[in-house]
Design a protein around this motif. Sequence first.
Motif, PDB file in Angstrom:
ATOM      1  N   ARG A 209      -5.408   3.949  -7.761  1.00  7.28           N
ATOM      2  CA  ARG A 209      -6.227   4.024  -6.547  1.00  7.28           C
ATOM      3  C   ARG A 209      -6.184   2.672  -5.838  1.00  7.28           C
ATOM      4  O   ARG A 209      -6.283   1.627  -6.475  1.00  7.28           O
ATOM      5  N   LEU A 210      -6.025   2.709  -4.533  1.00  4.58           N
ATOM      6  CA  LEU A 210      -6.043   1.461  -3.769  1.00  4.58           C
ATOM      7  C   LEU A 210      -7.014   1.599  -2.604  1.00  4.58           C
ATOM      8  O   LEU A 210      -7.375   2.698  -2.191  1.00  4.58           O
TER       9      LEU A 210
ATOM     10  N   PRO B 129     -11.081   0.680  -6.853  1.00  2.00           N
ATOM     11  CA  PRO B 129      -9.617   0.613  -6.729  1.00  2.00           C
ATOM     12  C   PRO B 129      -9.007  -0.253  -7.819  1.00  2.00           C
ATOM     13  O   PRO B 129      -9.653  -1.151  -8.367  1.00  2.00           O
ATOM     14  N   ASP B 130      -7.774   0.024  -8.145  1.00  2.00           N
ATOM     15  CA  ASP B 130      -6.994  -0.870  -9.000  1.00  2.00           C
ATOM     16  C   ASP B 130      -6.382  -1.984  -8.154  1.00  2.00           C
ATOM     17  O   ASP B 130      -6.191  -3.101  -8.629  1.00  2.00           O
ATOM     18  N   LEU B 131      -6.053  -1.645  -6.903  1.00  2.00           N
ATOM     19  CA  LEU B 131      -5.402  -2.573  -5.979  1.00  2.00           C
ATOM     20  C   LEU B 131      -6.208  -2.609  -4.687  1.00  2.00           C
ATOM     21  O   LEU B 131      -6.467  -1.566  -4.085  1.00  2.00           O
TER      22      LEU B 131
ATOM     23  N   THR C 238       5.033  -0.833  -9.198  1.00  2.00           N
ATOM     24  CA  THR C 238       3.603  -0.883  -9.489  1.00  2.00           C
ATOM     25  C   THR C 238       3.342  -0.150 -10.802  1.00  2.00           C
ATOM     26  O   THR C 238       3.911   0.918 -11.047  1.00  2.00           O
TER      27      THR C 238
ATOM     28  N   GLY D 278       0.797  -1.217   0.000  1.00  2.00           N
ATOM     29  CA  GLY D 278       0.000   0.000   0.000  1.00  2.00           C
ATOM     30  C   GLY D 278       0.831   1.269   0.000  1.00  2.00           C
ATOM     31  O   GLY D 278       0.290   2.366  -0.179  1.00  2.00           O
TER      32      GLY D 278
ATOM     33  N   VAL E 190      -1.498   1.446 -11.139  1.00  2.00           N
ATOM     34  CA  VAL E 190      -2.236   1.482  -9.878  1.00  2.00           C
ATOM     35  C   VAL E 190      -2.422   2.947  -9.486  1.00  2.00           C
ATOM     36  O   VAL E 190      -1.504   3.599  -8.985  1.00  2.00           O
TER      37      VAL E 190
END
Length: 219
Positions: A67-68, A143-145, A62, A50, A65
């Motif tokens: 938005r997580l 989110p992407d992640l 990464t 994160g 990515v």
Amino acid sequence: MRVRAVDLAFAHPGAATLYEGLSFEAAGGELIALTGPSGSGKSTLLSILGGWLEPTHGVLETTGVQRLALVPQNPYGVPGRTAVDHVSLPLVARGSTRSDATRIAREYLGLLKLEHAADRPYRMLSGGERQRMLLARALASKPDLLLVDEPTAQLDATAAAEVCDALAGLQHHGVLIFVATHDTRVVTVCSSVVDLLTVAPAAPPAGRIGRKRCGREVA
């Protein structure tokens, strides 16, 4: 989106190294289990993924990515607020109208098979419903992640099965998901496994450190 870890190691200041030589790759649509005994660093690895912690060695790359989202181990909420309130609130905070946020929240609650509980106050939700509600809220942020910490740790068998089914279904939505768990039921529904026990320096195999690439040891 893609995440690539190369020879990661981590140690808290003044403490022994949790793991070293940790390598893996994962892409969108995968559900990756992070496994190992308590204290092996599963939650710590989530924090590294994160961006809240830096590894003491190695590289984390990464791609794509933007938005997580994090789903913590302990479900939390406001007792008198409904499930749809909890899912829609972050959307309103980012500028959605109340009506749009509510519509989107209901869609994601439906995705997690919580239509029946959308208007139920948090205090009346079961443990499994609360955990799935938090998954719905995380997914509503698109989110992407997605990072999930021990989602079944405090649930009974029925509730844990509900959460496992929900996690299995999320693989079809293009999100890259890492789940820290010691529950074999969760591991079973995952597409790959990163086992921290194999990279812990306390028990190196035959004088070398094993490295894990999505569940496969790499020399």
